[in-house]
Design an enzyme around this catalytic site. Structure first.
Site, PDB file in Angstrom:
ATOM      1  N   GLU A  35       0.789  -1.228   0.000  1.00 47.13           N
ATOM      2  CA  GLU A  35       0.000   0.000   0.000  1.00 47.13           C
ATOM      3  C   GLU A  35       0.824   1.283   0.000  1.00 47.13           C
ATOM      4  OE1 GLU A  35       0.375  -2.237   2.433  1.00 47.13           O
ATOM      5  OE2 GLU A  35       0.220  -1.372   4.431  1.00 47.13           O
ATOM      6  N   HIS A  60      -8.149  -4.038  -1.178  1.00 46.35           N
ATOM      7  CA  HIS A  60      -7.343  -4.160   0.044  1.00 46.35           C
ATOM      8  C   HIS A  60      -6.302  -3.029   0.145  1.00 46.35           C
ATOM      9  CE1 HIS A  60      -5.341  -6.490   3.305  1.00 46.35           C
ATOM     10  NE2 HIS A  60      -4.267  -5.858   2.835  1.00 46.35           N
ATOM     11  N   GLU A  61      -5.514  -2.884  -0.899  1.00 49.38           N
ATOM     12  CA  GLU A  61      -4.447  -1.871  -0.834  1.00 49.38           C
ATOM     13  C   GLU A  61      -5.033  -0.456  -0.769  1.00 49.38           C
ATOM     14  OE1 GLU A  61      -1.884  -3.227   0.045  1.00 49.38           O
ATOM     15  OE2 GLU A  61      -2.179  -5.233  -0.780  1.00 49.38           O
ATOM     16  N   HIS A  79      -6.085   0.446   2.707  1.00 50.96           N
ATOM     17  CA  HIS A  79      -4.970   0.873   3.564  1.00 50.96           C
ATOM     18  C   HIS A  79      -4.791   2.397   3.548  1.00 50.96           C
ATOM     19  CE1 HIS A  79      -3.096  -2.624   5.332  1.00 50.96           C
ATOM     20  NE2 HIS A  79      -2.897  -3.236   4.179  1.00 50.96           N
ATOM     21  N   GLU A  88      -3.909  -4.534   9.404  1.00 50.85           N
ATOM     22  CA  GLU A  88      -4.386  -5.539   8.449  1.00 50.85           C
ATOM     23  C   GLU A  88      -5.814  -6.025   8.720  1.00 50.85           C
ATOM     24  OE1 GLU A  88      -2.996  -5.923   5.703  1.00 50.85           O
ATOM     25  OE2 GLU A  88      -0.986  -5.126   6.072  1.00 50.85           O
ATOM     26  N   ASP A 129       7.989  -9.622  10.529  1.00 51.13           N
ATOM     27  CA  ASP A 129       7.394 -10.449   9.470  1.00 51.13           C
ATOM     28  C   ASP A 129       6.734 -11.707  10.037  1.00 51.13           C
ATOM     29  OD1 ASP A 129       8.097  -8.700   7.547  1.00 51.13           O
ATOM     30  OD2 ASP A 129       9.675  -9.927   6.641  1.00 51.13           O
ATOM     31  N   TYR A 182      -4.717 -10.724   9.851  1.00 55.38           N
ATOM     32  CA  TYR A 182      -5.642 -10.476   8.744  1.00 55.38           C
ATOM     33  C   TYR A 182      -7.036 -11.029   9.038  1.00 55.38           C
ATOM     34  CZ  TYR A 182      -1.697  -9.194   5.713  1.00 55.38           C
ATOM     35  OH  TYR A 182      -0.618  -8.573   5.165  1.00 55.38           O
TER      36      TYR A 182
HETATM   37  N1  BES Z   1       1.028  -4.397   3.797  1.00 56.33           N
HETATM   38  C1  BES Z   1       0.783  -5.688   3.296  1.00 56.33           C
HETATM   39  C2  BES Z   1       2.016  -6.419   2.853  1.00 56.33           C
HETATM   40  C3  BES Z   1       3.071  -6.581   3.919  1.00 56.33           C
HETATM   41  C4  BES Z   1       2.743  -6.812   5.246  1.00 56.33           C
HETATM   42  C5  BES Z   1       4.398  -6.508   3.569  1.00 56.33           C
HETATM   43  C6  BES Z   1       3.739  -6.931   6.203  1.00 56.33           C
HETATM   44  C7  BES Z   1       5.402  -6.651   4.527  1.00 56.33           C
HETATM   45  C8  BES Z   1       5.060  -6.855   5.839  1.00 56.33           C
HETATM   46  C9  BES Z   1      -0.225  -5.660   2.135  1.00 56.33           C
HETATM   47  O1  BES Z   1      -1.220  -4.708   2.283  1.00 56.33           O
HETATM   48  C10 BES Z   1      -0.929  -6.983   2.147  1.00 56.33           C
HETATM   49  O2  BES Z   1      -1.594  -7.263   3.101  1.00 56.33           O
HETATM   50  N2  BES Z   1      -0.775  -7.752   1.099  1.00 56.33           N
HETATM   51  C11 BES Z   1      -1.466  -9.013   0.953  1.00 56.33           C
HETATM   52  C12 BES Z   1      -2.704  -8.742   0.200  1.00 56.33           C
HETATM   53  C13 BES Z   1      -3.856  -9.587   0.473  1.00 56.33           C
HETATM   54  C14 BES Z   1      -4.172  -9.834   1.902  1.00 56.33           C
HETATM   55  C15 BES Z   1      -5.082  -9.045  -0.253  1.00 56.33           C
HETATM   56  C16 BES Z   1      -0.553  -9.932   0.177  1.00 56.33           C
HETATM   57  O3  BES Z   1       0.439  -9.473  -0.376  1.00 56.33           O
HETATM   58  O4  BES Z   1      -0.810 -11.126   0.135  1.00 56.33           O
HETATM   59 ZN    ZN Z   2      -2.589  -5.325   3.859  1.00 52.06          ZN
END
Ligand code: BES
Ligand code: ZN
Length: 650
Positions: free
Chosen positions: A302, A326-327, A330, A349, A407, A415
């Site tokens: 995002e 989703h993005e 955010h 999330e 991470d 989520y």
């Molecule tokens: N912000 C996250 C990706 C992220 C989280 C990167 C923590 C590094 C550390 C992004 O918004 C996300 O949640 N991406 C998901 C999308 C999905 C849940 C729709 C993904 O990449 O799978």
């Molecule tokens: Zn996210």
């Protein structure tokens, strides 16, 4: 100024009209003066972030970044000019760095006294700069290194056009420090400007105001007038083209892909208006998207004003655009109201998944949103089963990640447990009260951070004691596992899919009529989209399908040849656990290998390798062989995850 400018002003103007804070007869002022700047001071009492060396005494408020991107040496040479803000300037300031070569540090124009502290494998190295009373500016000249984990230098040969290499960053959670020395914690916000030089013929983009056309000299300037935390710093550069989607949205991608991307994401503008209608004005001016190479380890990121996306959602039927929802969501939950530390990651999330579902419900209708909710529930159950065995503490919404990589908290808990908790809150107080509450929450805390406890305080203000007890708020937030009152999402469309699964599992694959017995009429499956097929494949897996059942399913529906990466990844993940009997191994081996050597999205490739590692020695050896070939093209984050997976299977 580029032609973005008029659009940008127009969209800020639209927001102004919505919020009723601007006189519509006046000429619109430049963006920097019309947006809300927010409060960049830091609440010292909440400065308890285990993932940053920076301290509350001295805090930055603005960055000016000048950079030269050297694709040949694969490094960025840069100067970060930090302006100090806040009231409490101490006698030193601490920045986070990791794998950076610091060349020079100046304070208020003069060479400064500075030193690097002890390095830590996870957090990197603190850079301590001494200050005198009244100092307002620290200038750090430095270079990134081959180890900089936020950067992926993607070779020209692997791009679509094969003309130019591609560079992109991934700062979340604590990797911004590997390409910019910064106070790398979500609790510190700053505005920024930048000037970036890339090779001629390339377009450079940031999480800021962006050009839409290539410049003659490869030099680009950027401005981000809204204050952001460091994890939202982003840069992308490559052979890129732009297509406008609407008044304030557009898409950047390689020229070979940009038209398909524009078609796939053509509902973006609609999503923005629906989102604004639900939870208040979009504060960031434009919402553009950048399609990255397939090695991007995530679905999306995002980055404000410029969401980064995997190309694997461009499947031709707009079925995977919940990622955009989703993005985009955010832009409120996360970018506007930010988790104060990574221990509160579920605030980012969980809220975003909830908001994503609401946008999908508004744009695609409740039947579609129901499918997404049911899949979220499934993911949650499957991951919970493993986590409760391996690390039950990780199943709490509020985390304690001290000494751990943030991470580790990127799980279905933040989520999907987060989403179901908020959904239960909605159901308990009713949608009308809930929506008014959320809208107010985003408005009150815009450009600020929240910890879990502060959110709960707000929630206590909304709910009666009885509602609070019915939900069982404390158990949801601090307890392990999934409370018994978790809403169970029912889906009409999945009901039919589940019947089809039962039908298939009910026949004996050896029966000569089996194929026709389980073939669903065209007019049933023709309407199925990605999510129904995912449910179908997962249903087969969960129902204990034999290799014969899989063969039958493949003969009827052709999963192996699907151009949809989401479907083939689920399919291979299931198939790779079997002995392949009756499948043409030559075909399979080629397809699996070609998928794994082109796509680097973690969500797809980790389960595929895991399935292979569950197999016999030959299968495991094959997995290792493919990984050895594919690894160089994977992003450092995917490499880390897979190195770990293979080490666990030694
Ligand atoms: N912000 C996250 C990706 C992220 C989280 C990167 C923590 C590094 C550390 C992004 O918004 C996300 O949640 N991406 C998901 C999308 C999905 C849940 C729709 C993904 O990449 O799978
Ligand atoms: Zn996210």
């Amino acid at each position: 100024m580029n032609r973005n400018f008029t659009l940008l002003v127009a969209s800020v103007f639209a927001v102004g009209a919505l919020t009723n804070c601007q006189n519509t007869t006046e000429a619109p002022a430049p963006v920097a003066e019309t947006v809300f700047y927010g409060d960049t001071s830091v609440r010292a009492e909440l400065f308890d972030d285990p993932h940053s060396y920076s301290t509350a005494e001295s805090v930055v408020s603005r960055l000016y970044w000048e950079a030269d991107v050297d694709f040949e040496k694969q490094i960025i040479r840069a100067t970060a000019l930090w302006t100090l803000g806040g009231k409490s300037i101490g006698d030193s300031i601490v920045f986070d760095t990791k794998d950076l070569k610091i060349k020079q540090v100046k304070v208020s124009g003069l060479p400064a006294q500075w030193h690097l502290g002890k390095s830590d494998a996870l957090l990197g190295t603190p850079l301590v700069v001494m200050l005198n009373q009244g100092d307002k500016e620290v200038v750090i000249t430095y270079e990134t290194s081959a180890e900089s984990e936020a950067l992926q230098w993607y070779p020209a040969e692997l791009t679509q056009g094969k003309r130019m290499p591609f560079l992109f960053t991934q700062s979340q959670a604590i990797l911004a420090r590997t390409w910019v020395p910064c106070q790398d914690r979500p609790g510190v916000r700053f505005t920024y400007g930048a000037k970036v030089k890339v090779p001629k013929g390339m377009l450079a983009l940031m999480s800021a105001s962006n050009p839409t056309q290539k410049s003659e000299d490869g030099i680009y300037e950027f401005s981000m007038p809204q204050p952001i935390p460091s994890y939202l710093l982003a840069l992308g550069a490559g052979d890129l083209a732009f297509i406008e989607l609407g008044e304030r949205s557009g898409v950047y991608a390689e020229p070979e892909m940009v038209r398909n991307a524009a078609f796939e994401f053509s509902q973006t503008e609609d999503m923005i208006s629906r989102a604004e209608y639900l939870y208040g004005p979009y504060y960031w001016g434009r919402y553009d998207m950048l399609v990255l190479p397939p090695s991007f380890p995530f679905g999306g990121m995002e980055n404000p004003r410029l969401t980064f996306l995997t190309p694997t959602v461009i499947v031709g039927d707009m079925s995977l655009t919940s990622l955009i929802a989703h993005e985009l969501a955010h832009s409120w939950s996360g970018n506007l109201v930010t988790n104060a530390t990574w221990n509160d990651f579920w605030l980012n999330e969980g809220f975003t998944v909830y908001f994503e579902m609401r946008i999908m419900d508004a744009v695609y209708g409740p039947d579609f949103a129901d499918m997404l909710e049911a899949l979220s529930y499934d993911d949650l159950q499957r991951e919970l089963a493993v986590m409760l065995e391996e690390d039950p503490d990780a199943t709490r919404l509020k985390q304690n990640l001290e000494g751990r990589n943030p991470d580790d908290a990127v799980t279905a808990i933040a989520y999907d447990k987060g989403f179901h908790f908020l959904k239960l809150c909605e159901q308990t107080v009713g949608r009308e009260r809930w929506d008014a509450f959320l809208k107010g929450y985003f408005d009150t805390y815009k450009f600020k951070t929240r910890v879990t406890e502060e959110f709960l305080q707000e929630l206590a203000g909304l709910m009666t004691q009885e509602e609070w007890n019915t939900v069982g708020v404390e158990e949801w937030v601090y307890g392990k596992g999934l409370p018994a009152n978790c809403p169970f999402p029912a889906s009409n469309r999945f009901y039919i899919v589940d019947e089809a699964v039962k039908m298939l599992l009910g026949v004996s694959p050896e029966d000569p009529d089996a194929k026709s017995m389980v073939y669903l009429e065209q007019d049933v499956t023709i309407r199925w989209t990605t999510h129904e097929w995912l449910r179908y494949i997962r249903g087969l897996e969960a129902g204990g399908a034999t290799v014969g059942h899989y063969r039958l399913a493949d003969a009827n529906y052709g999963f192996t040849g699907s151009p949809n990466p989401e479907i083939v990844a689920a399919w291979y993940t299931a198939i790779l656990k079997t002995d392949f009997e009756g499948f043409d191994p030559k075909v399979y081996e080629e397809k699996v290998e070609s998928f794994l050597t082109t796509v680097g999205r973690r969500k797809f490739i980790v389960p595929m390798y895991a399935s292979m590692l569950e197999g016999d020695e030959k299968r495991q050896a094959w997995a290792k062989e493919i990984y050895a070939k594919a690894r160089p093209s994977y992003h450092p984050l995917s490499q880390q995850t897979l190195d770990q997976l293979f080490a666990d299977h030694q």
